[in-house]
Design a protein around this motif. Sequence first.
Motif, PDB file in Angstrom:
ATOM      1  N   VAL A  12       0.800  -1.040   0.072  1.00 31.83           N
ATOM      2  CA  VAL A  12      -0.022   0.020  -0.104  1.00 31.83           C
ATOM      3  C   VAL A  12       0.930   1.302   0.001  1.00 31.83           C
ATOM      4  CG1 VAL A  12      -1.625   1.502   1.371  1.00 31.83           C
ATOM      5  CG2 VAL A  12      -1.863  -0.978   1.174  1.00 31.83           C
ATOM      6  N   ARG A  13       0.502   2.353  -0.845  1.00 29.51           N
ATOM      7  CA  ARG A  13       1.418   3.484  -0.888  1.00 29.51           C
ATOM      8  C   ARG A  13       0.456   4.659  -0.489  1.00 29.51           C
ATOM      9  NH1 ARG A  13       2.501   2.615  -7.127  1.00 29.51           N
ATOM     10  NH2 ARG A  13       0.579   1.603  -7.020  1.00 29.51           N
ATOM     11  N   VAL A  14       1.211   5.331   0.276  1.00 32.88           N
ATOM     12  CA  VAL A  14       0.811   6.513   1.217  1.00 32.88           C
ATOM     13  C   VAL A  14       1.293   7.799   0.773  1.00 32.88           C
ATOM     14  CG1 VAL A  14       0.333   7.273   3.547  1.00 32.88           C
ATOM     15  CG2 VAL A  14       0.550   4.965   3.155  1.00 32.88           C
ATOM     16  N   VAL A  15       0.303   8.955   0.588  1.00 33.21           N
ATOM     17  CA  VAL A  15       0.952  10.136  -0.145  1.00 33.21           C
ATOM     18  C   VAL A  15       0.226  11.182   1.024  1.00 33.21           C
ATOM     19  CG1 VAL A  15       0.845  11.746  -1.826  1.00 33.21           C
ATOM     20  CG2 VAL A  15       0.767   9.296  -2.343  1.00 33.21           C
ATOM     21  N   CYS A  16       1.139  12.282   1.467  1.00 35.54           N
ATOM     22  CA  CYS A  16       0.544  13.168   2.364  1.00 35.54           C
ATOM     23  C   CYS A  16       0.941  14.489   1.838  1.00 35.54           C
ATOM     24  CB  CYS A  16       1.337  12.835   3.723  1.00 35.54           C
ATOM     25  SG  CYS A  16       0.991  14.093   5.070  1.00 35.54           S
ATOM     26  N   ASP A  17      -0.237  15.339   1.817  1.00 40.46           N
ATOM     27  CA  ASP A  17       0.175  16.640   1.314  1.00 40.46           C
ATOM     28  C   ASP A  17      -0.401  17.748   2.170  1.00 40.46           C
ATOM     29  OD1 ASP A  17       0.181  18.890  -0.504  1.00 40.46           O
ATOM     30  OD2 ASP A  17      -1.313  18.423  -1.743  1.00 40.46           O
ATOM     31  N   PRO A  18       0.359  18.160   3.210  1.00 39.86           N
ATOM     32  CA  PRO A  18      -0.167  18.938   4.373  1.00 39.86           C
ATOM     33  C   PRO A  18      -0.073  20.549   3.986  1.00 39.86           C
ATOM     34  CG  PRO A  18       2.248  18.363   4.769  1.00 39.86           C
ATOM     35  CD  PRO A  18       1.688  17.511   3.479  1.00 39.86           C
ATOM     36  N   ASP A 196       3.516  12.154   9.910  1.00 34.39           N
ATOM     37  CA  ASP A 196       3.541  11.133  10.955  1.00 34.39           C
ATOM     38  C   ASP A 196       2.231  10.305  11.233  1.00 34.39           C
ATOM     39  OD1 ASP A 196       6.563  11.411  10.928  1.00 34.39           O
ATOM     40  OD2 ASP A 196       6.400  12.535  12.501  1.00 34.39           O
ATOM     41  N   GLU A 197       1.282  11.122  11.626  1.00 34.02           N
ATOM     42  CA  GLU A 197       0.033  10.603  12.134  1.00 34.02           C
ATOM     43  C   GLU A 197      -0.499   9.946  10.833  1.00 34.02           C
ATOM     44  OE1 GLU A 197      -4.712  12.243  13.328  1.00 34.02           O
ATOM     45  OE2 GLU A 197      -3.219  13.532  12.224  1.00 34.02           O
ATOM     46  N   LEU A 198      -0.755  10.435   9.442  1.00 35.31           N
ATOM     47  CA  LEU A 198      -1.036   9.577   8.556  1.00 35.31           C
ATOM     48  C   LEU A 198      -0.338   8.354   8.224  1.00 35.31           C
ATOM     49  CD1 LEU A 198      -3.015   9.376   5.894  1.00 35.31           C
ATOM     50  CD2 LEU A 198      -1.210  10.404   4.655  1.00 35.31           C
ATOM     51  N   LEU A 199       0.902   8.101   8.469  1.00 34.67           N
ATOM     52  CA  LEU A 199       1.661   6.884   8.129  1.00 34.67           C
ATOM     53  C   LEU A 199       1.379   5.889   9.311  1.00 34.67           C
ATOM     54  CD1 LEU A 199       5.102   8.262   7.362  1.00 34.67           C
ATOM     55  CD2 LEU A 199       3.629   6.851   6.013  1.00 34.67           C
ATOM     56  N   LYS A 200       1.118   6.337  10.514  1.00 35.10           N
ATOM     57  CA  LYS A 200       0.613   5.415  11.669  1.00 35.10           C
ATOM     58  C   LYS A 200      -0.567   4.727  11.428  1.00 35.10           C
ATOM     59  CE  LYS A 200       3.600   7.596  15.090  1.00 35.10           C
ATOM     60  NZ  LYS A 200       3.578   8.442  16.593  1.00 35.10           N
ATOM     61  N   LEU A 201      -1.811   5.790  10.871  1.00 35.39           N
ATOM     62  CA  LEU A 201      -3.047   5.217  10.790  1.00 35.39           C
ATOM     63  C   LEU A 201      -2.959   4.323   9.500  1.00 35.39           C
ATOM     64  CD1 LEU A 201      -4.938   8.705  11.408  1.00 35.39           C
ATOM     65  CD2 LEU A 201      -5.086   6.858  12.712  1.00 35.39           C
ATOM     66  N   ALA A 202      -2.362   4.699   8.387  1.00 32.50           N
ATOM     67  CA  ALA A 202      -2.114   3.872   7.179  1.00 32.50           C
ATOM     68  C   ALA A 202      -1.711   2.393   7.367  1.00 32.50           C
ATOM     69  CB  ALA A 202      -1.498   4.463   5.931  1.00 32.50           C
ATOM     70  N   GLU A 203      -0.703   2.252   8.520  1.00 33.08           N
ATOM     71  CA  GLU A 203      -0.161   1.255   8.881  1.00 33.08           C
ATOM     72  C   GLU A 203      -1.260   0.413   9.677  1.00 33.08           C
ATOM     73  OE1 GLU A 203       1.922  -2.002   8.864  1.00 33.08           O
ATOM     74  OE2 GLU A 203       3.058  -0.299   8.038  1.00 33.08           O
ATOM     75  N   ARG A 204      -1.801   1.088  10.651  1.00 29.57           N
ATOM     76  CA  ARG A 204      -3.005   0.449  11.377  1.00 29.57           C
ATOM     77  C   ARG A 204      -4.057   0.039  10.577  1.00 29.57           C
ATOM     78  NH1 ARG A 204      -6.732   4.405  14.960  1.00 29.57           N
ATOM     79  NH2 ARG A 204      -7.930   4.468  12.667  1.00 29.57           N
ATOM     80  N   ASP A 205      -4.528   0.723   9.742  1.00 26.22           N
ATOM     81  CA  ASP A 205      -5.753   0.487   8.934  1.00 26.22           C
ATOM     82  C   ASP A 205      -5.768  -0.338   7.714  1.00 26.22           C
ATOM     83  OD1 ASP A 205      -7.457   1.508  11.203  1.00 26.22           O
ATOM     84  OD2 ASP A 205      -7.199   3.675  10.019  1.00 26.22           O
ATOM     85  N   PHE A 206      -4.450  -0.176   7.192  1.00 29.45           N
ATOM     86  CA  PHE A 206      -4.309  -0.733   5.555  1.00 29.45           C
ATOM     87  C   PHE A 206      -2.974  -1.638   5.572  1.00 29.45           C
ATOM     88  CE2 PHE A 206      -6.848   3.137   5.155  1.00 29.45           C
ATOM     89  CZ  PHE A 206      -8.001   2.589   4.435  1.00 29.45           C
TER      90      PHE A 206
END
Length: 420
Positions: A12-18, A196-206
């Motif tokens: 799964v790939r994760v992209v964050c655009d704050p 950092d929050e997004l990566l933790k949530l992505a790991e938890r949920d996906f």
Amino acid sequence: MTPKVHTLGNGVRVVCDPLPGWQTVALSVVAGRGARFEDAGRSGWSHLLEHMVFKGAGGRSARDIVEAIEAEGGHINAATGYERTSFQVRALRGGLDLGSAVIADLVQRPTMDAADLAREKQVVGQEIAEAADTPDDLVFELAQAAAFDGQPLGRPILGTTKSIKGATPETLGAWRAALYAPGSLIVSAAGAVDEDELLKLAERDFGGAGAPGVGDPEPAAFVGGTRTVAKRLEQANVVLLLPAVGVMDPDYFALRLLAEILGGGMASRLFQEAREKRGLAYAIDAYSETYADAGALGVFAGCDAKDAAELAQVTVDEIRGLTEPVGAAELARAKAQLKGAMFMGRESALARAEQAAGQVLLFGRTLDPVAVAEEVDAVTAEQLAALTAKILAPKKAAVAILGPKPALAAADVFHEALTA
């Protein structure tokens, strides 16, 4: 800053655009799979599946799902296309945790109740009927079927009542596991989001293991043809398509500019010639339709049946005119319009999240918008002329006409003018 792309252990790939100062966040979870990946027997299953996951998931009922999001000031939605399926949540700052958990349940843990499926088939059946009763929906389906006859791209995303009838909770569940496999998933967030929050949530949920995904589709081939339906309407609905390039082709931005010059606005050639000068149509537009490996240059118009043939001839004439280099002012105006649309679109957090996900699916990375604008600026008049000649060279077209019988002859006029 160009957002970074992270990859979880399962693909799964994760992209964050704050976006500093924003009070809202948009989360888009996109599977790079859609109706194009279906065989004929499963036509419409991807869209049906998108409906079904909202009937219950992760212990929440259909009502619980929407109430949980709306109670936090958010909105949830989804969409199925030919090459991707997208689940979206918009929320206030702090709503990312809940949004991620809910979408993860939809994608990975839907209930798939047999009674819900039976009801949803009826709902989708009504959606199919509504599209058939809506002329400016049906005519595009007819054109798509003519352009890509016998291929997934030539079938409607909604499928047919017959094709969706065969889905069971078990077979649709297996299709879900393949369609939303981790290797095709992008988790993309923009707005009030911390990386950092997004990566933790992505790991938890996906981040859990998943099933193998659906393989790549067969290459698309624009075959062309004619679809006409005589119907008692006040005006004829006309769609004309020519084979063009895909989104990954070096001429992609040239195609976008070509469509803009041909019929993208009130200053465009078709608007000025067909509407302002000749009064043939109230609405006339040109557009580009692009997929990973194929595309089309299209024209849509609504006109009086008696004017359809002349409109078809004018359209061919205006396209042929673009085999000659356009003037500097006309090209500059088209570039300004295209860049304006690109940058204005980025003023929405959801649009940014969706755009980033789409870029990662196609290119494996996000694109710098300034660099993209520079690519638009680099397109030359000679490049546009060469692309137009390339589009016209096969002498293939897909023509769809829906309306009064006298309008249907315009299909032959377009084909004959094209091959003359």
